[in-house]
Design a protein around this motif. Structure first.
Motif, short mmCIF file in Angstrom:
data_model
loop_
_atom_site.label_atom_id
_atom_site.label_comp_id
_atom_site.label_asym_id
_atom_site.label_seq_id
_atom_site.Cartn_x
_atom_site.Cartn_y
_atom_site.Cartn_z
N GLY A 217 11.65 38.13 80.34
CA GLY A 217 13.06 37.82 80.18
C GLY A 217 13.35 37.15 78.85
N GLN A 218 12.52 36.19 78.47
CA GLN A 218 12.71 35.51 77.19
C GLN A 218 12.61 36.48 76.02
OE1 GLN A 218 10.37 31.88 76.68
NE2 GLN A 218 10.29 31.63 78.91
N LEU A 219 11.67 37.41 76.09
CA LEU A 219 11.51 38.39 75.01
C LEU A 219 12.75 39.27 74.85
CD1 LEU A 219 7.82 39.53 75.65
CD2 LEU A 219 8.66 38.16 73.73
N ALA A 220 13.50 39.44 75.95
CA ALA A 220 14.71 40.27 75.90
C ALA A 220 15.97 39.44 75.68
CB ALA A 220 14.84 41.06 77.20
N GLY A 221 15.82 38.12 75.50
CA GLY A 221 16.97 37.27 75.22
C GLY A 221 17.63 36.67 76.44
N PHE A 222 16.95 36.69 77.60
CA PHE A 222 17.52 36.13 78.83
C PHE A 222 17.06 34.68 79.04
CE2 PHE A 222 17.61 40.69 80.02
CZ PHE A 222 18.91 40.79 80.51
N GLU A 223 17.83 33.98 79.84
CA GLU A 223 17.45 32.69 80.39
C GLU A 223 17.33 32.83 81.91
OE1 GLU A 223 20.00 29.94 77.19
OE2 GLU A 223 20.70 30.23 79.26
N LEU A 224 16.32 32.20 82.50
CA LEU A 224 16.23 32.20 83.97
C LEU A 224 17.29 31.27 84.52
CD1 LEU A 224 14.74 32.99 86.61
CD2 LEU A 224 13.30 30.96 86.26
N GLU A 225 18.20 31.82 85.32
CA GLU A 225 19.27 31.02 85.91
C GLU A 225 18.88 30.47 87.27
OE1 GLU A 225 23.90 31.64 85.75
OE2 GLU A 225 23.09 32.91 87.34
#
Length: 253
Positions: A217-225
């Motif tokens: 997720g981080q590699l794709a620009g996401f944050e874990l919500e």
């Protein structure tokens, strides 16, 4: 160890698999399973459009569309899509034929979701990372990507043992064989009756640890919500067998 990694996904999800997939009112179609899933996804969509990766026969997409959510699907299996078409037409649930790592759907969505362990159908880490990136391509700021996935059960696998029975009930045995070097598992589904004959179907997966999923997720620009043990919001613990993880594109500051 038996290995079906060489099979193409469209060979696995053929007419036979599509015919067996739907089990109305039981299994993953049981109201107590499907209801909380649809409730949570409708809440996360927040009135916006939703995109389902690997939409299949519409197990989730059809009731979600029935809740007033605009749903589009991506799937590579023609037979699975054909079965969905017996429940909803193209105008109700548009479907783009292709794989979930690279295929794009038109427009921007508030929610992309991937349920019932399906990201594990991608058999390399690189493909799984691309799936995250593909989800990000479809989302605007603040958009969410939801994944339902099982937790690898390697604690049940003592040294030297390659297989575990993960489910057993009258007429069915589910057996997993592991290749821990490649993080691959093949699920073997045995169905039988009182005769001496049984049917076998097999599906290969690449299992993913929760921490590894977060890094994707981080590699794709996401944050874990958020991460919960189920769709109803139960606490995720070290004993949880699966999880529902919600990743979010950071909103514009």
């Amino acid at each position: 160890m038996a290995d079906v990694d060489g099979m193409n996904q469209d060979e696995i999800w053929d007419v036979y698999a599509a015919r067996r997939y739907d089990t109305p009112e039981t299994g993953m179609f049981a109201p107590e399973v499907l209801g909380p899933t649809v409730d949570r996804l409708a809440e996360l969509a927040g009135g916006g459009r939703a995109l389902e990766f690997a939409v299949g026969t519409g197990r989730v997409a059809v009731p979600l569309a029935g809740r007033g959510v605009s749903v589009t699907g991506i799937d590579l299996s023609g037979p699975m899509i054909d079965r969905l078409r017996t429940k909803a037409d193209e105008a109700t649930i548009p479907v783009i034929v292709g794989d979930m790592a690279t295929t794009t759907a038109p427009g921007t969505y508030a929610l992309v979701y991937l349920v019932y362990n399906t990201i594990a159908n991608l058999l390399t880490q690189a493909e799984q990372v691309e799936c995250f990136r593909n989800a990000a391509r479809h989302l605007g700021p603040g958009g969410r990507f939801v994944i339902e996935l099982w937790v690898p059960e390697l604690r049940k696998l003592p040294p030297g043992q390659q297989a575990t029975v993960w489910h057993c009930e009258p007429g069915y045995i589910g057996l997993d064989t592991y290749d821990v070097l490649r993080q691959h598992v093949v699920s073997h589904h045995f169905t039988f009756d009182r005769s001496r004959r049984a049917e076998l179907s097999r599906t290969p997966h690449r299992y993913i640890w929760p921490a590894e999923l977060d890094l994707m997720g981080q590699l794709a620009g996401f944050e874990l919500e958020s991460r919960h043990a189920d769709w109803a919001g139960a606490e995720f613990t070290a004993e949880s067998r699966s999880h529902v993880s919600v990743y979010r594109v950071p909103p514009v500051a």
